[in-house]
Design a protein around this motif. Structure first.
Motif, PDB file in Angstrom:
ATOM      1  N   LEU A 176       0.804  -1.222   0.000  1.00 33.15           N
ATOM      2  CA  LEU A 176       0.000   0.000   0.000  1.00 33.15           C
ATOM      3  C   LEU A 176       0.838   1.273   0.000  1.00 33.15           C
ATOM      4  CD1 LEU A 176      -2.795  -0.994   2.566  1.00 33.15           C
ATOM      5  CD2 LEU A 176      -2.903  -1.032   0.053  1.00 33.15           C
ATOM      6  N   GLU A 177       2.158   1.107   0.043  1.00 32.44           N
ATOM      7  CA  GLU A 177       3.085   2.239   0.032  1.00 32.44           C
ATOM      8  C   GLU A 177       2.809   3.206   1.185  1.00 32.44           C
ATOM      9  OE1 GLU A 177       2.831   3.969  -3.855  1.00 32.44           O
ATOM     10  OE2 GLU A 177       4.008   2.366  -4.793  1.00 32.44           O
ATOM     11  N   VAL A 178       2.754   2.618   2.382  1.00 29.83           N
ATOM     12  CA  VAL A 178       2.590   3.426   3.593  1.00 29.83           C
ATOM     13  C   VAL A 178       3.677   3.033   4.592  1.00 29.83           C
ATOM     14  CG1 VAL A 178       0.104   3.714   3.305  1.00 29.83           C
ATOM     15  CG2 VAL A 178       0.974   1.760   4.601  1.00 29.83           C
ATOM     16  N   THR A 179       3.870   3.868   5.609  1.00 32.87           N
ATOM     17  CA  THR A 179       4.851   3.566   6.652  1.00 32.87           C
ATOM     18  C   THR A 179       4.178   2.792   7.791  1.00 32.87           C
ATOM     19  OG1 THR A 179       4.422   5.734   7.619  1.00 32.87           O
ATOM     20  CG2 THR A 179       6.323   5.550   6.121  1.00 32.87           C
ATOM     21  N   PRO A 180       4.943   1.993   8.547  1.00 36.22           N
ATOM     22  CA  PRO A 180       4.340   1.168   9.607  1.00 36.22           C
ATOM     23  C   PRO A 180       3.574   1.959  10.653  1.00 36.22           C
ATOM     24  CG  PRO A 180       6.566   0.429   9.143  1.00 36.22           C
ATOM     25  CD  PRO A 180       6.376   1.709   8.377  1.00 36.22           C
ATOM     26  N   ASP A 181       3.959   3.219  10.901  1.00 34.84           N
ATOM     27  CA  ASP A 181       3.271   3.988  11.928  1.00 34.84           C
ATOM     28  C   ASP A 181       1.845   4.360  11.524  1.00 34.84           C
ATOM     29  OD1 ASP A 181       3.434   6.763  10.543  1.00 34.84           O
ATOM     30  OD2 ASP A 181       5.515   6.080  10.611  1.00 34.84           O
ATOM     31  N   ARG A 182       1.454   4.098  10.265  1.00 33.68           N
ATOM     32  CA  ARG A 182       0.079   4.368   9.831  1.00 33.68           C
ATOM     33  C   ARG A 182      -0.828   3.150  10.018  1.00 33.68           C
ATOM     34  NH1 ARG A 182       0.169   8.983   6.374  1.00 33.68           N
ATOM     35  NH2 ARG A 182      -2.117   8.804   6.267  1.00 33.68           N
ATOM     36  N   LEU A 183      -0.250   2.001  10.362  1.00 29.87           N
ATOM     37  CA  LEU A 183      -1.031   0.786  10.518  1.00 29.87           C
ATOM     38  C   LEU A 183      -1.596   0.646  11.923  1.00 29.87           C
ATOM     39  CD1 LEU A 183       0.308   0.016   7.805  1.00 29.87           C
ATOM     40  CD2 LEU A 183       0.494  -2.307   8.663  1.00 29.87           C
ATOM     41  N   ILE A 184      -2.777   0.035  12.019  1.00 33.32           N
ATOM     42  CA  ILE A 184      -3.351  -0.342  13.308  1.00 33.32           C
ATOM     43  C   ILE A 184      -3.226  -1.861  13.408  1.00 33.32           C
ATOM     44  CG2 ILE A 184      -5.415  -0.415  14.740  1.00 33.32           C
ATOM     45  CD1 ILE A 184      -6.397   2.081  13.269  1.00 33.32           C
ATOM     46  N   LYS A 185      -2.324  -2.287  14.273  1.00 33.13           N
ATOM     47  CA  LYS A 185      -2.107  -3.723  14.471  1.00 33.13           C
ATOM     48  C   LYS A 185      -3.139  -4.221  15.475  1.00 33.13           C
ATOM     49  CE  LYS A 185       2.023  -4.709  15.906  1.00 33.13           C
ATOM     50  NZ  LYS A 185       3.484  -4.943  15.896  1.00 33.13           N
ATOM     51  N   THR A 186      -3.964  -5.186  15.068  1.00 32.43           N
ATOM     52  CA  THR A 186      -5.047  -5.688  15.912  1.00 32.43           C
ATOM     53  C   THR A 186      -4.709  -7.103  16.364  1.00 32.43           C
ATOM     54  OG1 THR A 186      -6.616  -4.374  14.613  1.00 32.43           O
ATOM     55  CG2 THR A 186      -7.537  -6.070  16.057  1.00 32.43           C
ATOM     56  N   LEU A 187      -4.530  -7.263  17.663  1.00 29.73           N
ATOM     57  CA  LEU A 187      -4.126  -8.542  18.235  1.00 29.73           C
ATOM     58  C   LEU A 187      -5.231  -9.059  19.146  1.00 29.73           C
ATOM     59  CD1 LEU A 187      -0.546  -7.356  19.152  1.00 29.73           C
ATOM     60  CD2 LEU A 187      -1.114  -8.861  17.259  1.00 29.73           C
ATOM     61  N   PHE A 188      -5.591 -10.316  18.960  1.00 29.72           N
ATOM     62  CA  PHE A 188      -6.681 -10.901  19.744  1.00 29.72           C
ATOM     63  C   PHE A 188      -6.126 -11.818  20.831  1.00 29.72           C
ATOM     64  CE2 PHE A 188      -8.834  -9.472  16.008  1.00 29.72           C
ATOM     65  CZ  PHE A 188     -10.116  -9.147  16.434  1.00 29.72           C
ATOM     66  N   TYR A 189      -6.670 -11.660  22.033  1.00 27.62           N
ATOM     67  CA  TYR A 189      -6.253 -12.452  23.194  1.00 27.62           C
ATOM     68  C   TYR A 189      -7.465 -13.060  23.868  1.00 27.62           C
ATOM     69  CZ  TYR A 189      -1.509 -10.579  23.030  1.00 27.62           C
ATOM     70  OH  TYR A 189      -0.224 -10.275  22.654  1.00 27.62           O
ATOM     71  N   GLU A 190      -7.199 -14.112  24.627  1.00 27.96           N
ATOM     72  CA  GLU A 190      -8.199 -14.669  25.529  1.00 27.96           C
ATOM     73  C   GLU A 190      -7.786 -14.287  26.945  1.00 27.96           C
ATOM     74  OE1 GLU A 190      -9.080 -18.804  24.916  1.00 27.96           O
ATOM     75  OE2 GLU A 190      -8.818 -18.615  22.741  1.00 27.96           O
ATOM     76  N   ALA A 191      -8.613 -13.468  27.579  1.00 32.45           N
ATOM     77  CA  ALA A 191      -8.357 -13.010  28.947  1.00 32.45           C
ATOM     78  C   ALA A 191      -9.294 -13.758  29.877  1.00 32.45           C
ATOM     79  CB  ALA A 191      -8.574 -11.501  29.047  1.00 32.45           C
ATOM     80  N   ASP A 192      -8.735 -14.742  30.590  1.00 28.55           N
ATOM     81  CA  ASP A 192      -9.555 -15.639  31.406  1.00 28.55           C
ATOM     82  C   ASP A 192     -10.710 -16.199  30.582  1.00 28.55           C
ATOM     83  OD1 ASP A 192      -7.944 -15.284  33.605  1.00 28.55           O
ATOM     84  OD2 ASP A 192      -9.212 -13.747  34.536  1.00 28.55           O
ATOM     85  N   GLY A 193     -10.416 -16.501  29.329  1.00 31.64           N
ATOM     86  CA  GLY A 193     -11.400 -17.118  28.437  1.00 31.64           C
ATOM     87  C   GLY A 193     -12.180 -16.145  27.584  1.00 31.64           C
ATOM     88  N   GLN A 194     -12.200 -14.848  27.934  1.00 29.45           N
ATOM     89  CA  GLN A 194     -12.950 -13.863  27.160  1.00 29.45           C
ATOM     90  C   GLN A 194     -12.096 -13.345  26.011  1.00 29.45           C
ATOM     91  OE1 GLN A 194     -13.845 -10.180  29.128  1.00 29.45           O
ATOM     92  NE2 GLN A 194     -15.305  -9.506  27.574  1.00 29.45           N
ATOM     93  N   ALA A 235      -5.195 -15.520  21.256  1.00 25.58           N
ATOM     94  CA  ALA A 235      -6.390 -16.281  20.905  1.00 25.58           C
ATOM     95  C   ALA A 235      -6.086 -17.283  19.797  1.00 25.58           C
ATOM     96  CB  ALA A 235      -7.501 -15.335  20.472  1.00 25.58           C
ATOM     97  N   ASP A 236      -6.786 -18.392  19.844  1.00 34.19           N
ATOM     98  CA  ASP A 236      -6.657 -19.403  18.799  1.00 34.19           C
ATOM     99  C   ASP A 236      -7.106 -18.791  17.466  1.00 34.19           C
ATOM    100  OD1 ASP A 236      -6.432 -22.414  18.070  1.00 34.19           O
ATOM    101  OD2 ASP A 236      -8.389 -21.796  17.264  1.00 34.19           O
ATOM    102  N   PRO A 237      -6.328 -18.976  16.379  1.00 33.73           N
ATOM    103  CA  PRO A 237      -6.685 -18.371  15.081  1.00 33.73           C
ATOM    104  C   PRO A 237      -8.090 -18.740  14.604  1.00 33.73           C
ATOM    105  CG  PRO A 237      -4.435 -19.188  15.027  1.00 33.73           C
ATOM    106  CD  PRO A 237      -5.024 -19.653  16.315  1.00 33.73           C
TER     107      PRO A 237
END
Length: 573
Positions: free
Chosen positions: A270-288, A317-319
């Motif tokens: 996309l010809e952008v710099t990394p600071d323009r990206l929103i990295k979205t990471l999913f976790y399970e917090a006590d199952g939630q 989180a599991d993929p």
């Protein structure tokens, strides 16, 4: 000690399993031997070093008002169930049953059992404050023991626990231990930093780690060269450092990004710099299921996230669960349009203008994403990892970064354990209150390894005099020379009688081999008796930490050696 009688089996080759310098040199120098993964036997030289470290610790603990006890290694499950940690401590705990099927554990730590002891013996405010400590083995079933003594399954620790009437008393006990720990590590010859730290499984609200700076360190820390700020990156305060963007928010747009999953791939495509990206990471917090958002040029700090959530277990989180929740595989997910999933955004996310995020549709991303317009986080919190060069949160100067070995940690526990186990005292008015506690640990065997990591060269270990297994080694160049042998023998007896810790290398081996082994083992002071001793009446004296040798006359030699050692030892008082 005569070298012919000393069990110090040196190795010429480095064992393949030894990855770091301390593991290599402690094996090669005959200090330790492996019994099983993460479990070691300490040979005589190793035990002497440990004893020196333990003695320094005892002196500083006693000076601060500590009293030594010995607590059981095998601990009943009931105490851990009272504190609530039996089920949550994890797989690192060695659990066992006796013949009556009662449950026990091998103590990984001793908060429960020391609290139970004080609960049964202390009832009145008149018995407080109290500082109790022990030095003994601990057990943790590490998934992957490695690095020799730095990550073992059996290790030696010093624990001190403070018991006070109130927070003011705890603050005083904490400061005593902070100073005592600084004294211990200085006297051991370590280059160290006390850093703000996460309390982890021990609990509590306030903690410092004592880090020995070393490239082999598993912990990453940041510190300021202009003020006293220092912190483990797990909790180092990160300020929002927004990228200045002059453009106006543009309409949200979906674009095809086939096969582009990673930050690097998307930026190139996309010809952008990394600071323009929103990295979205999913976790399970006590199952939630929850989502965490950081910029593409940042790293998420899981400890900060877990502390903010207050959950016991936080795992990626599991993929497949991510796909079911978002409709897209990992790499194409983002915050826009997510329903029923809490979003925790880093402090920098709200400042993004026309960012890029996954479209929650395989093979597609969204451009011109603007927080506040296109999505609203559940909370905006500091959840990223601090990096070198960022401004110090105290004074604004650029932060430096280093790796460190955690050799000690101090915690303010408060009433976490005393309330759970009912350890109370009665005040002057007859009212009951939970005892206010602190916990203070030193890894004795880790300290030994950390010293080697800092104090070595290509030839071997360079022990600080305060913790060296022996202070002096005497090497006659030729035992076949009666004169050399008699001088060496006489000097050995004279120094030993004066209380100097001396090894006389009386083995029938080449002088060159003896020199090599003396350097490998790391005796601080070497005295060589050679031909010049007989012809000129001098011996060659060399500090292990220095290159040059110094000739000293035989006359009054014992007194001169004692004076040299006394001056050197002043560094570690």
């Amino acid at each position: 000690m005569r070298a012919s009688e000393l069990l110090a089996p040196t190795l010429r080759e480095t064992p393949a399993e030894a990855e770091i310098v301390s593991h290599q040199l402690l094996l090669r120098g005959g200090f330790i031997r492996k019994a099983a993964a993460g479990i070691y036997t300490y040979l005589p030289l190793g035990r002497r070093v440990l004893a020196k470290i333990e003695q320094i610790i005892r002196e500083e603990m006693d000076r601060a008002g500590g009293q030594e006890v010995v607590l059981p290694i095998i601990q009943p499950a009931e105490l851990w169930q009272e504190s609530g940690r039996w089920e949550v401590y994890g797989e690192e705990m060695f659990r066992l049953q006796d013949r009556h099927r009662r449950q026990f554990c091998l103590g990984p730590t001793h908060e429960e059992i020391i609290t139970a002891l004080v609960r049964s013996e202390v009832t009145s405010y008149k018995q407080l404050p109290l500082l109790l400590y022990q030095i003994q083995n601990k057990y943790r079933d590490e998934r992957r023991p490695r690095f020799g003594l730095l990550r073992g399954r059996e290790f030696i620790m010093k624990d001190l626990y403070s018991f006070d009437l109130d927070q003011e008393g705890l603050n005083q006990s904490y400061q005593k231990m902070y100073q005592a720990y600084s004294n211990v590590f200085r006297r051991c010859g370590l280059d160290f930093r006390p850093v703000q730290a996460d309390s982890g499984a021990i609990g509590g609200n306030y903690s410092h780690e004592f880090m020995a700076l070393a490239t082999a360190g598993e912990a990453l820390l940041v510190y300021c060269r202009e003020c006293d700020y220092a912190a483990n990156v797990e909790i180092a305060v990160a300020k929002a450092l927004p990228i200045i963007v002059t453009e106006n928010p543009a309409p949200l747009k979906e674009v095809a990004t086939p096969g582009q999953k990673t930050v690097a791939e998307i930026c190139t495509f996309l010809e952008v710099t990394p600071d323009r990206l929103i990295k979205t990471l999913f976790y399970e917090a006590d199952g939630q299921l929850i989502a965490a958002l950081v910029r593409g040029d940042r790293e998420l700090n899981e400890v900060k996230l877990q502390n903010h959530l207050g959950c016991r277990h936080l795992v990626l989180a599991d993929p497949e669960r991510v796909r079911k929740a978002t409709g897209a595989p990992v790499g194409f997910v983002g915050p826009v349009g997510l329903q029923g999933i809490p979003l925790y955004a880093d402090l920098e996310i709200p400042y993004l203008v026309n960012g890029v995020a996954g479209a929650n549709r395989e093979g597609y991303h969204l451009v011109n994403v603007n927080p506040g317009r296109d999505f609203n986080p559940t909370a905006v919190v500091d959840i990223r990892q601090v990096e070198a060069g960022e401004p110090c949160p105290q004074c604004g100067a650029p932060l430096a970064q280093a790796r460190g070995i955690e050799v000690g940690q101090v915690f303010q526990l408060g009433t976490k354990y005393s309330s759970a186990l009912g350890a109370n005292y009665t005040d002057a008015r007859g009212q009951e209150h939970p005892i206010v506690m602190g916990c203070y640990g030193i890894g004795v065997s880790r300290t030994m390894a950390a010293i080697v990591e800092q104090c070595h060269d290509d030839q071997g270990i360079i022990w600080p005099l305060s913790v060296a297994p022996y202070q002096v080694v005497i090497i006659p160049a030729s035992l076949k020379d009666d004169g050399q042998r008699q001088v060496a023998e006489g000097l050995y007896r004279e120094l030993a009688a004066a209380g100097v810790e001396v090894v006389y290398d009386d083995r029938d081996e080449r002088a060159g081999l003896k020199f090599v082994e003396a350097d490998l083992i790391g005796y601080p002071l070497r005295i060589t008796v050679g031909k010049r001793t007989i012809t000129s009446g001098t011996v060659d004296v060399k500090w292990r930490s220095r290159k040059e040798e110094t000739p000293l006359p035989l006359e009054g030699l014992s007194a001169q050696i004692q004076a040299l050692l006394a001056r050197e030892m002043e560094k570690y008082r």
